[in-house]
Write a protein that holds these residues in place. Structure first.
Motif, PDB file in Angstrom:
ATOM      1  N   VAL A 168       0.844  -1.198   0.000  1.00  0.00           N
ATOM      2  CA  VAL A 168       0.000   0.000   0.000  1.00  0.00           C
ATOM      3  C   VAL A 168       0.878   1.246   0.000  1.00  0.00           C
ATOM      4  CG1 VAL A 168      -1.876  -1.150   1.248  1.00  0.00           C
ATOM      5  CG2 VAL A 168      -0.136   0.125   2.520  1.00  0.00           C
ATOM      6  N   GLU A 169       0.284   2.364  -0.419  1.00  0.00           N
ATOM      7  CA  GLU A 169       0.973   3.650  -0.343  1.00  0.00           C
ATOM      8  C   GLU A 169       1.117   4.071   1.119  1.00  0.00           C
ATOM      9  OE1 GLU A 169      -1.000   5.895  -4.137  1.00  0.00           O
ATOM     10  OE2 GLU A 169      -2.318   4.929  -2.669  1.00  0.00           O
ATOM     11  N   SER A 170       2.185   4.803   1.416  1.00  0.00           N
ATOM     12  CA  SER A 170       2.362   5.316   2.769  1.00  0.00           C
ATOM     13  C   SER A 170       2.904   6.748   2.715  1.00  0.00           C
ATOM     14  CB  SER A 170       3.331   4.425   3.554  1.00  0.00           C
ATOM     15  OG  SER A 170       3.407   4.834   4.895  1.00  0.00           O
ATOM     16  N   PRO A 171       2.110   7.741   3.181  1.00  0.00           N
ATOM     17  CA  PRO A 171       0.801   7.589   3.802  1.00  0.00           C
ATOM     18  C   PRO A 171      -0.249   7.153   2.791  1.00  0.00           C
ATOM     19  CG  PRO A 171       1.241   9.911   3.410  1.00  0.00           C
ATOM     20  CD  PRO A 171       2.513   9.175   3.084  1.00  0.00           C
ATOM     21  N   GLY A 172      -1.244   6.411   3.286  1.00  0.00           N
ATOM     22  CA  GLY A 172      -2.272   5.892   2.394  1.00  0.00           C
ATOM     23  C   GLY A 172      -3.636   5.901   3.040  1.00  0.00           C
ATOM     24  N   PHE A 173      -4.629   5.427   2.314  1.00  0.00           N
ATOM     25  CA  PHE A 173      -6.017   5.497   2.743  1.00  0.00           C
ATOM     26  C   PHE A 173      -6.291   4.544   3.898  1.00  0.00           C
ATOM     27  CE2 PHE A 173     -10.540   4.099   1.517  1.00  0.00           C
ATOM     28  CZ  PHE A 173     -11.112   5.024   2.372  1.00  0.00           C
ATOM     29  N   SER A 196      -4.454   8.534  -9.353  1.00  0.00           N
ATOM     30  CA  SER A 196      -5.057   9.844  -9.620  1.00  0.00           C
ATOM     31  C   SER A 196      -5.551  10.477  -8.330  1.00  0.00           C
ATOM     32  CB  SER A 196      -6.212   9.704 -10.617  1.00  0.00           C
ATOM     33  OG  SER A 196      -5.748   9.195 -11.852  1.00  0.00           O
ATOM     34  N   PHE A 197      -4.681  11.308  -7.730  1.00  0.00           N
ATOM     35  CA  PHE A 197      -5.005  12.110  -6.545  1.00  0.00           C
ATOM     36  C   PHE A 197      -5.189  11.234  -5.305  1.00  0.00           C
ATOM     37  CE2 PHE A 197      -7.185  14.171 -10.270  1.00  0.00           C
ATOM     38  CZ  PHE A 197      -6.085  14.951 -10.603  1.00  0.00           C
ATOM     39  N   ALA A 198      -4.098  10.581  -4.945  1.00  0.00           N
ATOM     40  CA  ALA A 198      -4.095   9.692  -3.785  1.00  0.00           C
ATOM     41  C   ALA A 198      -4.448  10.462  -2.514  1.00  0.00           C
ATOM     42  CB  ALA A 198      -2.721   9.044  -3.636  1.00  0.00           C
ATOM     43  N   THR A 199      -5.175   9.816  -1.615  1.00  0.00           N
ATOM     44  CA  THR A 199      -5.408  10.393  -0.304  1.00  0.00           C
ATOM     45  C   THR A 199      -4.353   9.845   0.655  1.00  0.00           C
ATOM     46  OG1 THR A 199      -7.085  10.805   1.396  1.00  0.00           O
ATOM     47  CG2 THR A 199      -7.011   8.608   0.507  1.00  0.00           C
ATOM     48  N   PRO A 200      -3.747  10.666   1.518  1.00  0.00           N
ATOM     49  CA  PRO A 200      -4.186  12.009   1.895  1.00  0.00           C
ATOM     50  C   PRO A 200      -3.522  13.165   1.142  1.00  0.00           C
ATOM     51  CG  PRO A 200      -2.497  11.282   3.402  1.00  0.00           C
ATOM     52  CD  PRO A 200      -2.716  10.141   2.441  1.00  0.00           C
ATOM     53  N   SER A 201      -2.555  12.906   0.273  1.00  0.00           N
ATOM     54  CA  SER A 201      -1.737  13.997  -0.270  1.00  0.00           C
ATOM     55  C   SER A 201      -2.283  14.610  -1.554  1.00  0.00           C
ATOM     56  CB  SER A 201      -0.317  13.490  -0.542  1.00  0.00           C
ATOM     57  OG  SER A 201      -0.314  12.549  -1.597  1.00  0.00           O
ATOM     58  N   GLY A 202      -3.117  13.864  -2.286  1.00  0.00           N
ATOM     59  CA  GLY A 202      -3.589  14.345  -3.584  1.00  0.00           C
ATOM     60  C   GLY A 202      -2.589  14.161  -4.700  1.00  0.00           C
ATOM     61  N   ALA A 203      -1.633  13.252  -4.535  1.00  0.00           N
ATOM     62  CA  ALA A 203      -0.571  13.040  -5.529  1.00  0.00           C
ATOM     63  C   ALA A 203      -1.127  12.477  -6.838  1.00  0.00           C
ATOM     64  CB  ALA A 203       0.481  12.085  -4.969  1.00  0.00           C
ATOM     65  N   LEU A 204      -0.470  12.846  -7.936  1.00  0.00           N
ATOM     66  CA  LEU A 204      -0.831  12.353  -9.268  1.00  0.00           C
ATOM     67  C   LEU A 204       0.374  11.630  -9.860  1.00  0.00           C
ATOM     68  CD1 LEU A 204      -2.819  12.242 -11.663  1.00  0.00           C
ATOM     69  CD2 LEU A 204      -1.888  14.441 -12.415  1.00  0.00           C
ATOM     70  N   MET A 205       0.240  10.328 -10.063  1.00  0.00           N
ATOM     71  CA  MET A 205       1.348   9.523 -10.584  1.00  0.00           C
ATOM     72  C   MET A 205       1.590   9.845 -12.055  1.00  0.00           C
ATOM     73  SD  MET A 205       1.790   5.347 -10.622  1.00  0.00           S
ATOM     74  CE  MET A 205       1.751   5.196  -8.826  1.00  0.00           C
ATOM     75  N   PRO A 259      -2.426  19.717  -4.017  1.00  0.00           N
ATOM     76  CA  PRO A 259      -3.040  18.739  -4.931  1.00  0.00           C
ATOM     77  C   PRO A 259      -3.760  19.401  -6.090  1.00  0.00           C
ATOM     78  CG  PRO A 259      -4.372  18.982  -2.971  1.00  0.00           C
ATOM     79  CD  PRO A 259      -3.121  19.782  -2.729  1.00  0.00           C
ATOM     80  N   GLN A 260      -3.756  18.717  -7.226  1.00  0.00           N
ATOM     81  CA  GLN A 260      -4.507  19.165  -8.398  1.00  0.00           C
ATOM     82  C   GLN A 260      -5.831  18.422  -8.518  1.00  0.00           C
ATOM     83  OE1 GLN A 260      -3.357  21.855 -10.121  1.00  0.00           O
ATOM     84  NE2 GLN A 260      -1.887  21.781  -8.449  1.00  0.00           N
ATOM     85  N   GLY A 261      -6.186  17.724  -7.459  1.00  0.00           N
ATOM     86  CA  GLY A 261      -7.431  16.987  -7.395  1.00  0.00           C
ATOM     87  C   GLY A 261      -7.567  16.383  -6.009  1.00  0.00           C
ATOM     88  N   GLY A 262      -8.660  15.679  -5.763  1.00  0.00           N
ATOM     89  CA  GLY A 262      -8.908  15.166  -4.424  1.00  0.00           C
ATOM     90  C   GLY A 262      -9.682  16.182  -3.600  1.00  0.00           C
ATOM     91  N   LEU A 263      -9.758  15.931  -2.285  1.00  0.00           N
ATOM     92  CA  LEU A 263     -10.550  16.798  -1.414  1.00  0.00           C
ATOM     93  C   LEU A 263      -9.787  17.275  -0.191  1.00  0.00           C
ATOM     94  CD1 LEU A 263     -13.931  14.810  -1.391  1.00  0.00           C
ATOM     95  CD2 LEU A 263     -13.316  16.759  -2.831  1.00  0.00           C
ATOM     96  N   ALA A 264      -8.471  17.050  -0.144  1.00  0.00           N
ATOM     97  CA  ALA A 264      -7.736  17.383   1.071  1.00  0.00           C
ATOM     98  C   ALA A 264      -6.280  17.704   0.767  1.00  0.00           C
ATOM     99  CB  ALA A 264      -7.816  16.209   2.065  1.00  0.00           C
ATOM    100  N   VAL A 265      -5.635  18.354   1.737  1.00  0.00           N
ATOM    101  CA  VAL A 265      -4.195  18.583   1.674  1.00  0.00           C
ATOM    102  C   VAL A 265      -3.541  17.814   2.822  1.00  0.00           C
ATOM    103  CG1 VAL A 265      -4.462  20.863   0.628  1.00  0.00           C
ATOM    104  CG2 VAL A 265      -4.240  20.679   3.114  1.00  0.00           C
ATOM    105  N   TRP A 266      -2.276  17.506   2.643  1.00  0.00           N
ATOM    106  CA  TRP A 266      -1.472  16.811   3.645  1.00  0.00           C
ATOM    107  C   TRP A 266      -0.566  17.855   4.279  1.00  0.00           C
ATOM    108  CZ3 TRP A 266      -1.631  12.713   6.453  1.00  0.00           C
ATOM    109  CH2 TRP A 266      -0.501  12.051   6.932  1.00  0.00           C
ATOM    110  N   VAL A 267      -0.669  18.000   5.578  1.00  0.00           N
ATOM    111  CA  VAL A 267       0.040  19.047   6.304  1.00  0.00           C
ATOM    112  C   VAL A 267       1.127  18.423   7.174  1.00  0.00           C
ATOM    113  CG1 VAL A 267      -0.181  21.021   7.856  1.00  0.00           C
ATOM    114  CG2 VAL A 267      -2.093  20.380   6.367  1.00  0.00           C
ATOM    115  N   GLU A 268       2.343  18.903   7.012  1.00  0.00           N
ATOM    116  CA  GLU A 268       3.463  18.442   7.822  1.00  0.00           C
ATOM    117  C   GLU A 268       3.873  19.568   8.766  1.00  0.00           C
ATOM    118  OE1 GLU A 268       8.049  17.839   6.876  1.00  0.00           O
ATOM    119  OE2 GLU A 268       6.825  16.324   5.885  1.00  0.00           O
ATOM    120  N   LEU A 269       3.766  19.327  10.067  1.00  0.00           N
ATOM    121  CA  LEU A 269       4.103  20.311  11.090  1.00  0.00           C
ATOM    122  C   LEU A 269       5.522  20.085  11.592  1.00  0.00           C
ATOM    123  CD1 LEU A 269       0.696  20.105  12.993  1.00  0.00           C
ATOM    124  CD2 LEU A 269       1.392  21.795  11.293  1.00  0.00           C
TER     125      LEU A 269
END
Length: 470
Positions: free
Chosen positions: A200-205, A252-261, A397-407
């Motif tokens: 699975v992707e990490s971070p992933g759904f 296509s717009f993986a969660t949580p980052s919205g990445a596009l392969m 992200p160029q798609g999806g519904l969220a951004v991934w935030v690194e603090l």
């Protein structure tokens, strides 16, 4: 340089300075064309030329019948840098925290107790289409189950929708099921046996991690980038070390980052799948949330019938429509049987209503409106996060519904969950997107809902809550 060119350049520079000085904030409307003509004593052609140049630079956005608005400048955003560790496969053990978030209906909202009260025009049109379908039901048809693959009319509309994306699919290759989570469940049931290893992707759904836990499948996490998704070189190393049976991925717009392969990575991915006899489960649920062109599915490149595509309408239309689809590749007949066992049938009038909604162009119209809506929400969120103190990094992200935030290092978002809850704010901590407790200083924040005054205040409060040293 003639006088006409000089005037549009002066206006362009004046508008640019105003944007940089935040005379007009992110998402705010610029003065109308008529106002600019009057204020600057220039022609309409001069104003349109200046605005077109700013639009080409990605600084402003034209909205139909509304005017020009200030846009985000993605190049200014600091990207997340955290990278997952590759660890040996193991069984998943999902935190009870996820159940608490789901009980509060907060997977995609900081303030689920503050509904907006607004129903999008596309959803209203969908409701009317479903209502018409229900009124058309006559005779004794209500006494019969739907065929296992689902309504032929809806499968035809879905096939046409995906053909436009570049995937040559026939209705016979599709099966209607009750949402994407159900599709992922059927896919994993069809191609894996208990105890086998799934990458699975990490971070992933986290929904996938839940399924893998329930199906008693071992999990190996593959590092992913917020820009390009799963690291295919890292996947190659994983495949050399362990007997991976399947891989669940969202190109296509993986969660949580919205990445596009990118295309090159997709091609290499399929080469590895052929080399290691890997089943690929493609979670395509976010594709239609694209802010620009909708990308082709990975399935479109599948020449050896080993990609199982799973999707639904829940992210592009409404969460309440528990209707999805699956294309099962070489496992399709087995998936049809598993659907009968786990669901039996799908509502006929619901399927027919959605088919009508797609056939008359309403779905396409909805997606067009949604892109503008989501882009404005995303831009506001990212700009707000950029104003947070310290080293805060955000995906764009160029798609999806969220951004991934690194603090900053040392921030523990999971430990902050209860404290945020005391302020009626619900966050989705980073460790939920991994089985190994990684990403403690990260979280996912959604832009699916409008930034009302209450949500904007909650976001500002969240900055202090998360970054407070106490």
């Amino acid at each position: 340089m003639n006088s006409s060119e000089y005037r549009y350049q002066i206006l362009e520079n004046w508008l640019l300075q105003g944007i940089r000085e935040q005379r007009w904030g992110l998402g705010e409307k610029l003065p109308s064309i008529r106002e600019l003509c009057k204020q600057q004593n220039v022609s309409k052609a001069t104003v349109l030329h200046a605005l077109s140049r700013l639009e080409a630079q990605g600084l402003v956005e034209a909205k139909s019948k509304a005017g020009y608005f200030v846009r985000l400048q993605p190049t200014a955003v600091k990207r997340p840098q955290s990278r997952a560790r590759i660890e040996a496969p193991r069984l998943a053990n999902i935190s009870d925290l996820l159940l608490d978030i789901m009980k509060r209906s907060a997977a995609f909202d900081l303030l689920p107790q503050k509904p907006t009260g607004e129903v999008p025009a596309g959803v209203m049109a969908l409701n009317r289409a479903i209502g018409r379908s229900l009124r058309r039901q006559k005779g004794s048809g209500y006494q019969y189950y739907d065929e296992p693959a689902g309504d032929a009319g809806l499968r035809e509309q879905l096939a046409q929708h995906n053909i436009k994306r570049g995937w040559s699919v026939s209705p016979e290759q599709l099966c209607i099921i009750s949402g994407c989570q159900h599709a992922l469940f059927l896919a994993l049931m069809a191609c894996c046996k208990p105890g086998e290893v799934v990458a699975v992707e990490s971070p992933g759904f986290y929904g996938v991690l839940q399924l893998l836990e329930q199906l008693n499948l071992q999990v190996v996490e593959v590092p992913s980038s917020d820009l390009t998704g799963m690291d295919i070189d890292a996947l190659g190393e994983v495949l050399k070390r362990w007997p991976v049976r399947a891989c669940v991925v969202s190109p296509s717009f993986a969660t949580p980052s919205g990445a596009l392969m990118p295309l090159s990575a997709r091609q290499r991915f399929l080469q590895l799948a052929d080399e290691y006899d890997l089943a690929i489960v493609e979670d395509d649920i976010y594709a239609d949330t694209a802010l620009e062109r909708v990308p082709d599915p990975l399935k479109a490149l599948d020449t050896n019938n080993r990609v199982i595509l799973c999707s639904s309408f829940s992210k592009s239309l409404t969460r309440d429509l528990r209707l999805g689809w699956i294309s099962g590749a070489r496992w399709h007949e087995k998936i049809l049987h598993l659907k009968l066992v786990s669901q039996l049938a799908t509502s006929r009038f619901l399927q027919q209503g959605v088919a009508d909604f797609m056939a008359d162009g309403s779905f396409t119209t909805h997606l067009r409106r949604q892109r503008s809506y989501l882009r404005a929400n995303r831009d506001y969120l990212i700009a707000s996060l950029q104003a947070w103190p310290g080293d805060v990094r955000v995906s764009t992200p160029q798609g999806g519904l969220a951004v991934w935030v690194e603090l900053p290092e040392g921030v523990d978002t999971q430990a902050k969950y209860t404290r945020a809850l005391a302020d009626d704010i619900i966050i989705t901590p980073g460790p939920l997107f991994s089985i190994s407790g990684q990403f403690r200083n990260c979280l996912r924040i959604s832009y699916a809902h409008p930034w009302t005054e209450d949500r904007a205040k909650a976001l500002a409060c969240l900055s202090q809550l998360l970054l407070d040293a106490s």
